[in-house]
Write an enzyme that holds these catalytic residues in place. Structure first.
Site, PDB file in Angstrom:
ATOM      1  N   CYS A  37     -20.790 -11.242  -5.869  1.00  9.32           N
ATOM      2  CA  CYS A  37     -21.672 -10.264  -5.235  1.00  9.32           C
ATOM      3  C   CYS A  37     -23.104 -10.400  -5.751  1.00  9.32           C
ATOM      4  O   CYS A  37     -24.062 -10.100  -5.031  1.00  9.32           O
ATOM      5  CB  CYS A  37     -21.172  -8.840  -5.496  1.00  9.32           C
ATOM      6  SG  CYS A  37     -19.751  -8.359  -4.488  1.00  9.32           S
ATOM      7  N   ASP A  49       0.797  -1.232   0.000  1.00 13.42           N
ATOM      8  CA  ASP A  49       0.000   0.000   0.000  1.00 13.42           C
ATOM      9  C   ASP A  49       0.833   1.287   0.000  1.00 13.42           C
ATOM     10  O   ASP A  49       0.354   2.335   0.428  1.00 13.42           O
ATOM     11  CB  ASP A  49      -0.942  -0.013   1.217  1.00 13.42           C
ATOM     12  CG  ASP A  49      -2.053   1.025   1.116  1.00 13.42           C
ATOM     13  OD1 ASP A  49      -2.425   1.373  -0.015  1.00 13.42           O
ATOM     14  OD2 ASP A  49      -2.536   1.492   2.160  1.00 13.42           O
ATOM     15  N   CYS A  67     -16.860   9.764   0.954  1.00 14.05           N
ATOM     16  CA  CYS A  67     -16.553   8.637   1.843  1.00 14.05           C
ATOM     17  C   CYS A  67     -16.083   9.120   3.220  1.00 14.05           C
ATOM     18  O   CYS A  67     -15.199   9.968   3.328  1.00 14.05           O
ATOM     19  CB  CYS A  67     -15.487   7.763   1.201  1.00 14.05           C
ATOM     20  SG  CYS A  67     -14.938   6.376   2.208  1.00 14.05           S
ATOM     21  N   CYS A  80     -19.793  -0.289   5.276  1.00 14.80           N
ATOM     22  CA  CYS A  80     -19.929  -1.204   4.144  1.00 14.80           C
ATOM     23  C   CYS A  80     -19.398  -2.594   4.486  1.00 14.80           C
ATOM     24  O   CYS A  80     -19.925  -3.606   4.022  1.00 14.80           O
ATOM     25  CB  CYS A  80     -19.248  -0.648   2.897  1.00 14.80           C
ATOM     26  SG  CYS A  80     -17.472  -0.354   3.051  1.00 14.80           S
TER      27      CYS A  80
END
Length: 321
Positions: free
Chosen positions: A183, A129, A215, A245
């Protein structure tokens, strides 16, 4: 060591080091459809003021430009679901930040994994990351899981509470089949988002995106300015990040607490009360979050968030009076 034996060795060592999953993808250019989707996010400035996301676009889309000679991308996932959470009636912090900084933990394990590859002519680079790497894309290509509508990687029958990392290697390995998306028609993550930040790409129903400016994770962590009024009113009692979420995703019913001690919250953090947060000094902040990802927001940013949440709670109490 031939490619099959080396592949088996890498996966066995990844498991020994505590990684929940390990998959391997061929280091090719990103698929045209995903590259088009990503370029559209750049064009529409959907990453808000995270300027680093607009840099090195071509390196993100072609691993050869980032690491010349790379042939294989080893993708790993590390479970971060904590055994304990903050008391529900106290201020909340996103689960990923309750323990020590994942960058340090995952990268250390990646280097330990890479060190077990004894072939002297193999070169590698490890990423967590902090480089222009499309981590979720490569995890999906490596068969670990799929990118959900929330843009989180979902591992079948395990959920999405995972940190990702990669090793770029200049050697051919045995490659895993890409993961397929499961999903379906589920929209729970979309419906649970307090600010409606998750949406389908315009004109392309195969892809979804997160509007970062909406967000709550962006607003409370990456945003260095004033929190938007929309975000402020939607924060609830969470002072760092947002897990709505994740909490709504049906796949996370399969999540199990991590056994990695560094990812467990400190007793001092679990003991924090609202009054403690409101009076948090710079020195207390440094001690409480030494080696923690929460320092990403810095002291001023965290206090800004605490003030916003406390203001909301006081307003609710006044309405009830």
């Amino acid at each position: 060591m031939n490619s099959r034996l080396l592949t088996e060795h890498i996966k066995a060592e990844a498991q020994r080091l505590g990684f929940f999953a390990c998959g391997i993808a061929k280091a090719t250019k990103v698929d045209d459809d995903y590259a088009c989707h990503y370029r559209e996010q750049i064009r529409l400035k959907r990453f808000s003021n995270m300027h680093y996301m607009y840099e090195n676009v071509e390196k993100r889309l072609d691993p050869q430009l980032l690491v010349p000679g790379v042939k294989s991308i080893v993708s790993v996932a590390l479970n971060y679901a904590p055994r304990q959470y903050l008391p529900k009636d106290e201020f909340q912090i996103a689960a990923y930040a309750l323990g020590q900084d994942y960058h340090d933990i995952v990268k250390k394990k990646l280097f330990q994994l890479a060190a077990t590859i004894e072939e002297e002519n193999i070169h590698y680079r490890c990423f967590v990351d902090t480089a222009p790497v499309l981590e979720r894309y490569w995890a999906q290509k490596a068969g670990i899981g799929w990118i959900g509508k929330s843009q989180q990687l979902i591992i079948p029958h395990a959920g999405s509470l995972f940190f990702l990392g990669e090793i770029f290697l200049d050697v051919e390995l045995e490659y895993d089949a890409p993961a397929t998306n499961h999903c379906g028609n589920c929209r729970k993550c979309i419906e649970s988002c307090p600010t409606q930040a998750i949406a389908e790409d315009e004109g392309n129903s195969a892809f979804y995106h997160v509007e970062c400016s909406k967000c709550l994770s962006y607003q409370t962590i990456e945003n260095r300015g004033t929190i938007s009024e929309e975000a402020k009113s939607a924060m609830g009692n969470t002072i760092y990040g947002c897990d709505k979420c994740l909490q709504a995703c049906p796949w996370n019913r399969f999540s199990c607490p991590t056994t990695i001690e560094e990812l467990q919250p400190k007793p001092q953090l679990l003991a924090m009360k609202k009054a403690d947060w409101l009076q948090l000094s710079v020195e207390q902040y440094r001690l409480l979050f030494k080696g923690s990802a929460v320092k990403r927001a810095k002291y001023d940013g965290l206090m800004r968030n605490i003030t916003a949440v406390n203001s909301n709670l006081k307003a609710k109490d006044d309405d009830k009076a």
